[in-house]
Design a protein around this motif. Structure first.
Motif, short mmCIF file in Angstrom:
data_model
loop_
_atom_site.label_atom_id
_atom_site.label_comp_id
_atom_site.label_asym_id
_atom_site.label_seq_id
_atom_site.Cartn_x
_atom_site.Cartn_y
_atom_site.Cartn_z
N SER A 38 114.33 27.73 102.28
CA SER A 38 113.73 29.03 101.99
C SER A 38 114.37 29.56 100.72
N LEU A 39 113.55 30.17 99.87
CA LEU A 39 114.04 30.77 98.63
C LEU A 39 113.59 32.22 98.56
N VAL A 40 114.40 33.04 97.90
CA VAL A 40 114.17 34.48 97.83
C VAL A 40 114.13 34.91 96.37
N GLU A 164 112.81 22.84 95.45
CA GLU A 164 113.40 24.15 95.17
C GLU A 164 113.32 24.49 93.68
N ALA A 165 113.54 23.50 92.81
CA ALA A 165 113.45 23.75 91.36
C ALA A 165 112.04 24.19 90.97
N LEU A 166 111.02 23.54 91.53
CA LEU A 166 109.63 23.93 91.25
C LEU A 166 109.35 25.35 91.75
N CYS A 169 110.99 28.03 89.60
CA CYS A 169 110.20 28.26 88.38
C CYS A 169 108.98 29.14 88.67
N ASN A 170 108.28 28.83 89.77
CA ASN A 170 107.11 29.63 90.15
C ASN A 170 107.50 31.07 90.45
N LEU A 171 108.60 31.27 91.18
CA LEU A 171 109.03 32.62 91.53
C LEU A 171 109.49 33.40 90.31
N LYS A 172 110.15 32.73 89.38
CA LYS A 172 110.57 33.41 88.14
C LYS A 172 109.34 33.83 87.35
N SER A 173 108.36 32.95 87.27
CA SER A 173 107.13 33.28 86.57
C SER A 173 106.38 34.41 87.27
#
Length: 193
Positions: A38-40, A164-166, A169-173
Motif C-alpha cells: 500500500s502506498l500513500v 511501487e516505483a510505477l 510516479c503516478n501518485l506524484k503526477s
C-alpha cells in the motif's frame, strides 16, 4: 511495529489514520506466489478535484505519465474494459484492464489487469481518496494498494519495488495535476475553531 503515531506495514510507514483506511478498504487475498503493498500520497487539493481525475477509468493519461492512449470498450461502468497503450521505456506496450469497482460516494476505484504484453499477471489495485486538512486548506489523502504475481526469475522484493516505483510516479503526477488545478480553483482556507 508501532512508534509514536506511525505504524510500519510491509516496510512502509503509516499513520494510525492511514492504517485504519488500509484495513477498511484495501483488502487483498495475497497468495504464496504474490506480493502486495500500500502506498500513500498527501495532496494539497480538495477531494472532489482529486477524485474527478482518479475516477476517470477511461482517461488515465490525464495523470498517469506512462499511459499514452486509452480506449474504453463501452460505457464507463463496473465491468468496463480499457485498452491502454504504454509509453516507451517500460517493459510493455499494451495493457488490458477491467474496472472492478467504482464508488463515487466513498471515493473507491478498483481495477484488474486482464491482459497485455507485460509481466504483471493477476494484478489488481484499489485506490481510495479521503478528505484531509493540509496546511489549513482542504486536501486529500490518496491510498493505492495492489497485489500481483511474482514473475518467474524475480523475488517478491524486486516485484514490489518495481510496482511501487510505477505507483509512486503516478501518485506524484496525480498530486502535480491536482495541485495545479487547485491553484486555479483558489480553495479558501478552513477556519480553525
Amino acid at each position: 511495529m508501532v512508534t509514536n503515531n506511525y505504524i510500519t506495514m510491509n516496510g512502509n510507514r503509516f499513520t494510525k489514520v492511514e492504517e485504519e483506511f488500509i484495513k477498511k478498504y484495501h483488502k487483498h487475498d495475497v497468495k504464496e506466489n504474490q506480493c502486495s503493498s500500500s502506498l500513500v500520497k498527501h495532496i494539497k487539493a480538495p477531494v472532489h478535484l482529486v477524485w474527478s481525475l482518479v475516477r476517470r477509468f477511461d482517461q488515465p493519461q490525464k495523470y498517469k505519465p506512462f499511459v499514452s492512449r486509452c480506449v474504453l470498450q463501452g460505457d464507463l461502468q463496473i465491468g468496463s474494459v480499457r485498452e491502454v497503450n504504454v509509453k516507451s521505456g517500460l517493459p510493455a506496450t499494451t495493457s488490458t484492464e477491467r474496472l472492478e469497482y467504482l464508488d463515487d460516494d466513498e471515493h473507491i476505484l478498483s481495477m484488474r489487469i486482464v491482459g497485455g504484453d507485460h509481466r504483471l499477471k493477476n494484478y489488481s489495485s484499489i485506490v481510495t481518496v479521503h478528505p484531509k486538512v493540509i496546511d489549513g486548506r482542504p486536501g486529500t489523502l490518496v491510498i493505492e494498494s495492489f497485489v500481483v504475481d511474482v514473475p518467474e526469475g524475480n523475488t517478491k522484493d524486486e516485484t514490489c519495488y518495481f510496482v511501487e516505483a510505477l505507483i509512486k510516479c503516478n501518485l506524484k503526477s496525480l498530486a502535480d495535476v491536482s495541485e495545479h488545478l487547485a491553484v486555479q480553483d483558489r480553495t479558501e482556507p478552513i477556519e480553525r475553531m
